[in-house]
Design a protein around this motif. Structure first.
Motif, PDB file in Angstrom:
ATOM      1  N   GLY A 100      -7.921  -4.180  -8.068  1.00 17.90           N
ATOM      2  CA  GLY A 100      -8.514  -4.205  -6.735  1.00 17.90           C
ATOM      3  C   GLY A 100      -8.195  -5.434  -5.913  1.00 17.90           C
TER       4      GLY A 100
ATOM      5  N   GLU B 247      -2.461   4.298   6.048  1.00 17.65           N
ATOM      6  CA  GLU B 247      -3.685   4.181   5.251  1.00 17.65           C
ATOM      7  C   GLU B 247      -4.523   2.992   5.699  1.00 17.65           C
ATOM      8  OE1 GLU B 247      -3.533   4.558   1.030  1.00 17.65           O
ATOM      9  OE2 GLU B 247      -1.738   5.814   1.073  1.00 17.65           O
TER      10      GLU B 247
ATOM     11  N   MET C 257      -8.377   2.821   7.292  1.00 16.49           N
ATOM     12  CA  MET C 257      -9.421   1.920   6.824  1.00 16.49           C
ATOM     13  C   MET C 257      -9.987   1.097   7.980  1.00 16.49           C
ATOM     14  SD  MET C 257      -7.576   0.704   3.270  1.00 16.49           S
ATOM     15  CE  MET C 257      -8.806  -0.558   2.919  1.00 16.49           C
TER      16      MET C 257
ATOM     17  N   GLY D 140       0.029   2.871  -3.332  1.00 18.28           N
ATOM     18  CA  GLY D 140      -1.241   3.544  -3.082  1.00 18.28           C
ATOM     19  C   GLY D 140      -2.366   2.671  -3.609  1.00 18.28           C
ATOM     20  N   THR D 141      -3.191   3.209  -4.506  1.00 13.42           N
ATOM     21  CA  THR D 141      -4.266   2.424  -5.103  1.00 13.42           C
ATOM     22  C   THR D 141      -3.971   2.065  -6.564  1.00 13.42           C
ATOM     23  OG1 THR D 141      -5.443   4.459  -5.689  1.00 13.42           O
ATOM     24  CG2 THR D 141      -5.997   3.431  -3.583  1.00 13.42           C
ATOM     25  N   THR D 142      -2.737   2.312  -7.022  1.00 16.09           N
ATOM     26  CA  THR D 142      -2.342   2.061  -8.403  1.00 16.09           C
ATOM     27  C   THR D 142      -2.077   0.578  -8.635  1.00 16.09           C
ATOM     28  OG1 THR D 142      -1.278   4.230  -8.508  1.00 16.09           O
ATOM     29  CG2 THR D 142      -0.649   2.638 -10.190  1.00 16.09           C
ATOM     30  N   ASP D 143      -2.439   0.073  -9.813  1.00 15.13           N
ATOM     31  CA  ASP D 143      -2.102  -1.299 -10.164  1.00 15.13           C
ATOM     32  C   ASP D 143      -0.600  -1.429 -10.377  1.00 15.13           C
ATOM     33  OD1 ASP D 143      -4.725  -2.029 -10.069  1.00 15.13           O
ATOM     34  OD2 ASP D 143      -4.955  -2.431 -12.210  1.00 15.13           O
TER      35      ASP D 143
ATOM     36  N   THR E 126      -5.233  -8.113  -4.271  1.00 14.20           N
ATOM     37  CA  THR E 126      -3.833  -8.190  -3.878  1.00 14.20           C
ATOM     38  C   THR E 126      -3.392  -9.651  -3.835  1.00 14.20           C
ATOM     39  OG1 THR E 126      -4.396  -8.196  -1.520  1.00 14.20           O
ATOM     40  CG2 THR E 126      -3.922  -6.064  -2.545  1.00 14.20           C
TER      41      THR E 126
ATOM     42  N   ARG F  14       0.826  -1.210   0.000  1.00 11.43           N
ATOM     43  CA  ARG F  14       0.000   0.000   0.000  1.00 11.43           C
ATOM     44  C   ARG F  14       0.858   1.257   0.000  1.00 11.43           C
ATOM     45  NH1 ARG F  14      -5.662   0.706  -0.654  1.00 11.43           N
ATOM     46  NH2 ARG F  14      -6.138   2.808   0.070  1.00 11.43           N
TER      47      ARG F  14
ATOM     48  N   GLN G 125      -0.842  -5.788  -6.889  1.00 12.30           N
ATOM     49  CA  GLN G 125      -2.144  -5.136  -6.704  1.00 12.30           C
ATOM     50  C   GLN G 125      -2.700  -4.886  -8.104  1.00 12.30           C
ATOM     51  OE1 GLN G 125      -3.013  -2.084  -3.468  1.00 12.30           O
ATOM     52  NE2 GLN G 125      -2.564  -0.791  -5.214  1.00 12.30           N
TER      53      GLN G 125
END
Length: 297
Positions: free
Chosen positions: A137, A284, A288, A116-119, A139, A112, A134
């Motif tokens: 969506g 992060e 969550m 981050g949220t990037t593939d 992992t 993470r 990743q």
């Protein structure tokens, strides 16, 4: 009197505990409070790891002007080396004072933090190693099983491989090089290498890795062989984890970035600097977790 009344309801604690160091952070709306401690691996030495975590939490509370009870009430995410299954996670949870804590291994936070949220994929090569993906969506993780059963491409693997190939020089199976000469001189011959290896810790082997990367820059045959072997391992794993050209590839850890020049051009072109550190990833994930608690999920 504690300063708990000054904490915002969104405050969380993030912990990144690795085999080399442990970092703890109290994250509030104001300046984060950071503490750094020693090695934490709950499989290698559970009691020592818990002591280090407990010391870190106490130091974090003191630095923040809080009591340990104040700190124990905050949502906490801990990514720790050596958490191999849910049973170990529960054992760690029971040993720490935190009322609300999520304990996982150290790979999700590193993934993470880097992407981050990037593939993409993270090939983490520090004292130990693992590879994490990743994609869409989801992992996926491979490796991280420790020096005895795995950790290829890690610093300890590089150092150990250098000694193995040096002993092949002694056996007359491989041509000598500046790296093998250096290692034989350092350990006063093959007997010294064997004696060192008999008691060496992963970090001791890892301490030899800088000599390999240094000699590889001068085209030393043994050093280049080791670097190429590591790059080949990373290259072979990428498609198995769903990586395709165009996705980010982050090489992290102390030795990870050194492998970039040895990757095929089609892969090296996708090497990307990590967005952040494992601790930022742990933050992060702590957020969550806090939101899940707030929503009752």
């Amino acid at each position: 009197m504690s300063n708990l009344r000054h904490l915002h309801p969104t405050s969380v604690i993030a912990i990144d505990g690795g085999g080399t160091r442990c970092r703890l952070a109290l994250i509030t709306e104001s300046q984060p409070v950071l503490i750094e401690g020693g090695s934490v691996n709950v499989t290698s030495n559970f009691d020592a790891a818990v002591r280090e975590l407990s010391r870190g939490l106490a130091a974090l509370a003191q630095k923040a002007g809080l009591t340990t009870s104040d700190l124990a009430a905050l949502p906490t995410y801990a990514g720790l080396a050596g958490v191999m299954d849910q049973g170990m996670a529960q054992k760690v949870t029971a040993a720490l004072p935190q009322t609300h804590i999520r304990v996982e291994d150290d790979r999700p936070a590193a993934l993470r933090g880097a992407l981050g949220t990037t593939d993409g994929v993270v090939a983490h090569c520090g004292t130990g190693s693992f590879i994490a993906a990743q994609v869409a969506g989801r992992t996926r993780f491979a490796g991280g099983w420790g020096a005895v059963l795995g950790d290829p491409t890690s610093a300890q693997w590089v150092g150990r491989r250098a000694l193995t190939l040096t002993l092949e020089v002694v056996d007359g199976l491989r041509a000598t090089s500046a790296l093998s000469d250096r290692l034989l001189a350092k350990f006063t011959g093959c007997a010294g290498i064997v004696a060192f290896a008999a008691t060496a810790r992963p970090s001791d082997f890892g301490a030899l890795a800088p000599a390999v990367t240094e000699h590889a820059l001068t085209d030393d045959a043994i050093a280049c062989k080791i670097m190429n072997e590591a790059a080949e391992d990373i290259t072979a794993l990428l498609p198995k984890l769903g990586w395709t050209p165009g996705m980010a590839l982050c090489l992290t850890g102390g030795i990870g970035p050194h492998f970039a020049p040895y990757l095929p051009d089609s892969i090296a072109a996708n090497v990307t600097a990590p967005q952040g550190e494992p601790l930022s990833g742990a933050f992060e994930l702590a957020q969550m977790y806090r939101d899940e608690l707030s929503n009752g999920t």
